[in-house]
Design a protein around this motif. Sequence first.
Motif, PDB file in Angstrom:
ATOM      1  N   CYS A  45       0.840  -1.187   0.000  1.00 17.20           N
ATOM      2  CA  CYS A  45       0.000   0.000   0.000  1.00 17.20           C
ATOM      3  C   CYS A  45       0.881   1.245   0.000  1.00 17.20           C
ATOM      4  CB  CYS A  45      -0.895   0.043   1.235  1.00 17.20           C
ATOM      5  SG  CYS A  45      -2.015  -1.359   1.394  1.00 17.20           S
ATOM      6  N   SER A  46       0.521   2.212  -0.816  1.00 17.75           N
ATOM      7  CA  SER A  46       1.118   3.534  -0.715  1.00 17.75           C
ATOM      8  C   SER A  46       0.366   4.272   0.387  1.00 17.75           C
ATOM      9  CB  SER A  46       1.003   4.282  -2.046  1.00 17.75           C
ATOM     10  OG  SER A  46       1.532   5.586  -1.933  1.00 17.75           O
ATOM     11  N   PHE A  47       1.031   4.490   1.513  1.00 18.63           N
ATOM     12  CA  PHE A  47       0.356   5.046   2.685  1.00 18.63           C
ATOM     13  C   PHE A  47       0.376   6.568   2.616  1.00 18.63           C
ATOM     14  CE2 PHE A  47      -0.389   5.587   7.312  1.00 18.63           C
ATOM     15  CZ  PHE A  47      -1.435   4.701   7.461  1.00 18.63           C
ATOM     16  N   SER A  48      -0.221   7.092   1.552  1.00 20.66           N
ATOM     17  CA  SER A  48      -0.202   8.528   1.296  1.00 20.66           C
ATOM     18  C   SER A  48      -1.340   8.877   0.360  1.00 20.66           C
ATOM     19  CB  SER A  48       1.134   8.936   0.660  1.00 20.66           C
ATOM     20  OG  SER A  48       1.087  10.241   0.154  1.00 20.66           O
ATOM     21  N   MET A  49      -1.918  10.059   0.534  1.00 19.41           N
ATOM     22  CA  MET A  49      -2.945  10.524  -0.399  1.00 19.41           C
ATOM     23  C   MET A  49      -2.388  10.770  -1.787  1.00 19.41           C
ATOM     24  SD  MET A  49      -6.119  10.766   0.655  1.00 19.41           S
ATOM     25  CE  MET A  49      -6.877  12.101  -0.287  1.00 19.41           C
ATOM     26  N   SER A  50      -1.055  10.784  -1.921  1.00 17.38           N
ATOM     27  CA  SER A  50      -0.429  10.971  -3.231  1.00 17.38           C
ATOM     28  C   SER A  50      -0.470   9.715  -4.088  1.00 17.38           C
ATOM     29  CB  SER A  50       1.032  11.389  -3.042  1.00 17.38           C
ATOM     30  OG  SER A  50       1.782  10.340  -2.434  1.00 17.38           O
ATOM     31  N   ASP A  51      -0.703   8.543  -3.484  1.00 17.61           N
ATOM     32  CA  ASP A  51      -0.649   7.264  -4.193  1.00 17.61           C
ATOM     33  C   ASP A  51       0.680   7.080  -4.919  1.00 17.61           C
ATOM     34  OD1 ASP A  51      -3.192   6.591  -3.325  1.00 17.61           O
ATOM     35  OD2 ASP A  51      -4.188   7.312  -5.133  1.00 17.61           O
ATOM     36  N   SER A  52       1.748   7.543  -4.311  1.00 15.26           N
ATOM     37  CA  SER A  52       3.072   7.491  -4.942  1.00 15.26           C
ATOM     38  C   SER A  52       3.493   6.059  -5.241  1.00 15.26           C
ATOM     39  CB  SER A  52       4.110   8.145  -4.024  1.00 15.26           C
ATOM     40  OG  SER A  52       3.792   9.487  -3.780  1.00 15.26           O
ATOM     41  N   PRO A  81       3.593  -9.111  -8.623  1.00 11.96           N
ATOM     42  CA  PRO A  81       2.431 -10.011  -8.736  1.00 11.96           C
ATOM     43  C   PRO A  81       1.612 -10.106  -7.455  1.00 11.96           C
ATOM     44  CG  PRO A  81       4.382 -11.312  -8.318  1.00 11.96           C
ATOM     45  CD  PRO A  81       4.831  -9.869  -8.325  1.00 11.96           C
ATOM     46  N   VAL A  82       1.529  -9.008  -6.707  1.00 12.89           N
ATOM     47  CA  VAL A  82       0.709  -8.964  -5.495  1.00 12.89           C
ATOM     48  C   VAL A  82      -0.137  -7.700  -5.564  1.00 12.89           C
ATOM     49  CG1 VAL A  82       2.376 -10.251  -4.100  1.00 12.89           C
ATOM     50  CG2 VAL A  82       2.488  -7.740  -4.164  1.00 12.89           C
ATOM     51  N   PRO A  83      -1.262  -7.637  -4.841  1.00 15.01           N
ATOM     52  CA  PRO A  83      -2.111  -6.438  -4.918  1.00 15.01           C
ATOM     53  C   PRO A  83      -1.404  -5.187  -4.411  1.00 15.01           C
ATOM     54  CG  PRO A  83      -2.886  -7.958  -3.211  1.00 15.01           C
ATOM     55  CD  PRO A  83      -1.857  -8.685  -3.993  1.00 15.01           C
ATOM     56  N   VAL A  84      -1.643  -4.091  -5.130  1.00 13.49           N
ATOM     57  CA  VAL A  84      -1.061  -2.783  -4.785  1.00 13.49           C
ATOM     58  C   VAL A  84      -2.186  -1.757  -4.806  1.00 13.49           C
ATOM     59  CG1 VAL A  84       0.593  -0.999  -5.436  1.00 13.49           C
ATOM     60  CG2 VAL A  84       1.135  -3.414  -5.868  1.00 13.49           C
ATOM     61  N   ILE A  85      -2.356  -1.021  -3.719  1.00 14.23           N
ATOM     62  CA  ILE A  85      -3.364   0.031  -3.697  1.00 14.23           C
ATOM     63  C   ILE A  85      -2.802   1.265  -2.995  1.00 14.23           C
ATOM     64  CG2 ILE A  85      -5.293  -1.590  -3.747  1.00 14.23           C
ATOM     65  CD1 ILE A  85      -5.758  -0.998  -0.805  1.00 14.23           C
ATOM     66  N   GLY A  86      -3.472   2.403  -3.182  1.00 16.11           N
ATOM     67  CA  GLY A  86      -3.043   3.652  -2.578  1.00 16.11           C
ATOM     68  C   GLY A  86      -4.078   4.190  -1.616  1.00 16.11           C
ATOM     69  N   ALA A  87      -3.610   4.898  -0.601  1.00 12.10           N
ATOM     70  CA  ALA A  87      -4.517   5.478   0.386  1.00 12.10           C
ATOM     71  C   ALA A  87      -5.421   6.528  -0.238  1.00 12.10           C
ATOM     72  CB  ALA A  87      -3.720   6.084   1.539  1.00 12.10           C
ATOM     73  N   GLY A  88      -4.921   7.256  -1.244  1.00  8.90           N
ATOM     74  CA  GLY A  88      -5.737   8.266  -1.903  1.00  8.90           C
ATOM     75  C   GLY A  88      -6.928   7.654  -2.612  1.00  8.90           C
ATOM     76  N   GLN A  89      -6.660   6.666  -3.455  1.00 12.08           N
ATOM     77  CA  GLN A  89      -7.750   6.001  -4.171  1.00 12.08           C
ATOM     78  C   GLN A  89      -8.713   5.326  -3.209  1.00 12.08           C
ATOM     79  OE1 GLN A  89      -5.948   3.378  -7.042  1.00 12.08           O
ATOM     80  NE2 GLN A  89      -5.563   5.038  -8.489  1.00 12.08           N
ATOM     81  N   ALA A  90      -8.180   4.708  -2.166  1.00  8.39           N
ATOM     82  CA  ALA A  90      -9.045   4.031  -1.194  1.00  8.39           C
ATOM     83  C   ALA A  90      -9.968   5.024  -0.501  1.00  8.39           C
ATOM     84  CB  ALA A  90      -8.196   3.293  -0.167  1.00  8.39           C
TER      85      ALA A  90
END
Length: 255
Positions: A76-83, A93-102
């Motif tokens: 997880c990108s633990f930032s609203m920037s979704d860096s 090959p594993v799930p990747v998500i960002g705090a902004g999108q979430a």
Amino acid sequence: MKRVAMILPVPLSAAALSNFAVQLPGTSEADGLEVNFFGCRNGARLLDSPHEWTLADVFSAEAGLQAWRDGHDAICSFSMSDSGVAALRSRVPVPVIGAGQAALSLAMQLGKRFSIVTMWSPWRLHMLENVAKCGLMDKLASVRDIGVRPDTHELLNGKEDFVFRKLEEQGRRALEEDGADVIVLGSTTMYQSHAYLADALPCPVINPGWAVYHAIKGILAMGLQQSKVAYPEPEYHDDALFAGVTDVTRDLSAS
């Protein structure tokens, strides 16, 4: 037990990382997750400009790649920037998500128009860019800030009374003047204000750190990950490209 890496898009000492980590369980046996926090080796400092955004993307991607190599099951990108999110989705090959999108996705589950309340005006442009990438500009009521320079090491410690009141004021203006019905905190550095604002404001207030935690928990439970049609694997891998760059976190941890 699934291992989740939370990547902060700036270099941080171990002490600073612990300030972020306290908002989430280090190991949540009930959820079956082990959550670990990491900063970048180098790169951005304040994400106050397009130059800094680029650095944050590059070094967040490097940190996420290392976390995957070390056996993490999700990043997880633990930032609203979704860096670094797009690059990592293409590479690992594993799930990747960002705090902004979430956080923005959750806002649209709870209301019709949202406002982002953040710390200072240099973050506004990046917020607008990320909302546009998510296809939600028509749902954005406003981006408001309180004119306080963020501190990625101390967060809001020692400034709670002043900052909380300022955030409440801008949150109310977003509701009353801009037409928002949900408030999204504009940074994971602001989580200490969440309980206060959730109690003070007559609408849902979303903490992006909690949003990304619960989103990745659900994605792992459903056995899902990003589409490789949308995020194709690169033909060439040059993962060691930035290996020679100075690791400034060593100096931060020693200070």
